[in-house]
Scaffold this active site. Structure first.
Site, PDB file in Angstrom:
ATOM      1  N   SER A 179       9.569  -3.035   7.860  1.00 41.88           N
ATOM      2  CA  SER A 179       8.667  -2.789   8.976  1.00 41.88           C
ATOM      3  C   SER A 179       9.334  -2.881  10.350  1.00 41.88           C
ATOM      4  CB  SER A 179       7.481  -3.753   8.910  1.00 41.88           C
ATOM      5  OG  SER A 179       7.927  -5.087   8.810  1.00 41.88           O
ATOM      6  N   HIS A 207       4.695   1.073   5.290  1.00 38.64           N
ATOM      7  CA  HIS A 207       5.282   2.048   6.216  1.00 38.64           C
ATOM      8  C   HIS A 207       5.883   3.243   5.484  1.00 38.64           C
ATOM      9  CE1 HIS A 207       4.667  -0.569   9.642  1.00 38.64           C
ATOM     10  NE2 HIS A 207       5.052  -1.550   8.858  1.00 38.64           N
ATOM     11  N   LYS A 238      -2.162   1.945   8.598  1.00 35.32           N
ATOM     12  CA  LYS A 238      -1.015   2.539   9.306  1.00 35.32           C
ATOM     13  C   LYS A 238      -1.141   4.059   9.277  1.00 35.32           C
ATOM     14  CE  LYS A 238       1.203  -1.722   9.305  1.00 35.32           C
ATOM     15  NZ  LYS A 238       1.611  -2.839   8.470  1.00 35.32           N
TER      16      LYS A 238
HETATM   17  C1  LIG Z   1       1.370  -4.193   8.344  1.00 35.03           C
HETATM   18  C2  LIG Z   1       2.019  -4.633   7.108  1.00 35.03           C
HETATM   19  C3  LIG Z   1       1.312  -5.343   6.140  1.00 35.03           C
HETATM   20  C4  LIG Z   1      -0.096  -5.816   6.388  1.00 35.03           C
HETATM   21  O1  LIG Z   1      -0.996  -4.771   6.278  1.00 35.03           O
HETATM   22  P1  LIG Z   1      -2.411  -4.881   7.022  1.00 35.03           P
HETATM   23  O2  LIG Z   1      -3.234  -3.866   6.328  1.00 35.03           O
HETATM   24  O3  LIG Z   1      -2.157  -4.576   8.455  1.00 35.03           O
HETATM   25  O4  LIG Z   1      -2.909  -6.265   6.825  1.00 35.03           O
HETATM   26  C5  LIG Z   1       1.942  -5.658   4.974  1.00 35.03           C
HETATM   27  N1  LIG Z   1       3.227  -5.312   4.760  1.00 35.03           N
HETATM   28  C6  LIG Z   1       3.943  -4.639   5.659  1.00 35.03           C
HETATM   29  C7  LIG Z   1       5.359  -4.275   5.362  1.00 35.03           C
HETATM   30  C8  LIG Z   1       3.366  -4.286   6.871  1.00 35.03           C
HETATM   31  O5  LIG Z   1       4.080  -3.659   7.795  1.00 35.03           O
END
Ligand SMILES: *Cc1c(COP(=O)(O)O)cnc(C)c1O
Length: 388
Positions: A179, A207, A238
């Site tokens: 991330s 991602h 995302k």
């Molecule tokens: C954002 C993210 C999460 C968490 O996801 P949410 O739906 O925002 O709680 C988990 N793992 C990674 C790698 C992320 O970037």
């Protein structure tokens, strides 16, 4: 006194340039947003495909609300399992070419829940990449399993750990796309090594979904590993533009989670419009993956631009372009100057990233026009020449 202690800890964060606060965004999420009354180019959102505010998604949410109302008002196992939830899971399983998918409240909850459900005894072992997301780390801490960390993307190190440690069950977990660095886990090698030691593989595709692979279906498509990864965790927050998450696996794993995973069992099902919007976002991506290609072209253009102005950035087939600054104060100053120049990129500092690697984590969107990208590169050139 507790109040003074808390206050002093906050002051200490400020002295070390590690204090965090929120900015207020006015209006909808797009390639440009209004912050503090100023219209700026947004370059740190995970709205990679521009779906957060897409008319088709909004319409799907409205239509579903008219038919089914707003809230699910119970957990899935009581009376909160509505038609929309099941429809989503069917579509999600087709999209990811898996036996089954299961909705979660968020990616954070899914990671914490899946890891602690699958590895729930001191005889189990979780092996995690050093740079995995905080929610994976929290999952390790909540599980009763022992855990080990391998050096970032170092499959030989992973193998040494799997070889040495005995366990009833082993789970290897990695971010498919990391991330904060935007690099890709060597999943093919990881799966091969894991299989040798009878370990489960879980990939966090937060991602990767909507970003990598020819049609944006994530790590399994990118590595051509259809059917070979035991568990995929994908967020809806995302590239898919909304909120929530889903876990993909075979029927047995999903059935096990329904029975054993506390953040699935003991929480209210996602609201109707959120789920209907998520279904529409996946349908849109399956109908036409063109935004995935546009996103990729934008990343290439931006990376080339930063290289041309002498910044040290890596080629990347993801949406994330980290500009490593190192020092926290300089990183904040660069972010602030970019904002004055009309570009918003938040400064990312420890403990989100390792000490000494504070950075601007730039993210591109399919909906950035070339003019946005050109203007952002000019702003980077000016701000970097003044501050770095
Ligand atoms: C954002 C993210 C999460 C968490 O996801 P949410 O739906 O925002 O709680 C988990 N793992 C990674 C790698 C992320 O970037």
């Amino acid at each position: 006194m507790w109040y003074n202690q808390l206050h002093e800890e906050l002051e200490e964060l400020k002295r070390r340039n590690l204090y965090r606060s929120m900015v207020t965004v006015d209006g909808p999420q797009g390639p440009e947003v209004v912050i503090n009354g100023r219209k700026v180019i947004l370059m740190c959102s995970n709205n990679y495909l521009g779906l957060a505010n897409h008319p088709r998604i909004l319409e799907a949410a409205r239509r579903a609300m008219e038919l089914y109302g707003y809230g699910a008002v119970a957990s899935r196992l009581v009376s909160g399992n509505m038609r929309v939830h099941e429809e989503f899971e069917k579509i999600a399983a087709i999209f990811k070419k898996v036996e089954a998918a299961l909705l979660f409240g968020s990616g954070y909850m899914a990671n914490v829940g899946v890891i602690s459900a699958l590895c729930n005894s001191a005889e189990d072992l979780v092996v995690s990449d050093k740079l995995n997301h905080a929610s994976i780390i929290d999952g390790l801490m909540l599980s009763k399993a022992s855990f080990a960390t391998f050096r970032h993307n170092d499959v030989e190190h992973l193998e040494r750990i799997l070889k040495k440690k005995r366990a009833r069950r082993k789970l290897v977990v990695v971010d498919g796309v990391f991330s904060m660095d935007g690099d890709i886990a060597p999943l093919r090698d990881i799966v091969e090594v894991a299989r040798k030691y009878d370990a489960m593989v879980m990939v966090d595709d937060a991602h990767a979904t909507g970003v990598i692979g020819d049609t944006g279906r994530g790590s399994c498509e990118y590595w051509d590993l259809w059917g070979e990864v035991d568990i995929q965790m994908c967020t809806l927050g995302k590239a898919l533009g909304g909120y929530g998450a889903f876990v993909c696996a075979n029927d047995v794993v999903i059935d096990y989670l329904v029975n054993k995973c506390r953040p699935f069992i003991y929480t209210t099902a996602l609201p109707v419009p959120v789920v209907a919007a998520a279904t529409e976002s996946i349908n849109m991506l399956m109908e036409d993956p063109e935004p995935v290609r546009r996103l990729r072209a934008n990343v290439e253009r931006f990376v080339d631009g930063l290289k041309n102005i002498g910044l040290d950035v890596k080629d990347n087939s993801t949406a994330i372009v980290p500009v490593i600054v190192g020092d926290e104060g300089k990183c904040l100053a660069l972010s602030k100057r970019l904002f004055e120049l009309g570009v918003y990129v938040a400064a990312i500092r420890p403990p989100t990233v390792p000490k000494g690697t504070a950075r601007l984590r730039v993210t591109l969107m399919a909906t950035h026009a070339s003019e946005h990208i050109e203007r952002a590169i000019e702003a980077f050139a000016k701000a970097a020449s003044e501050i770095l």
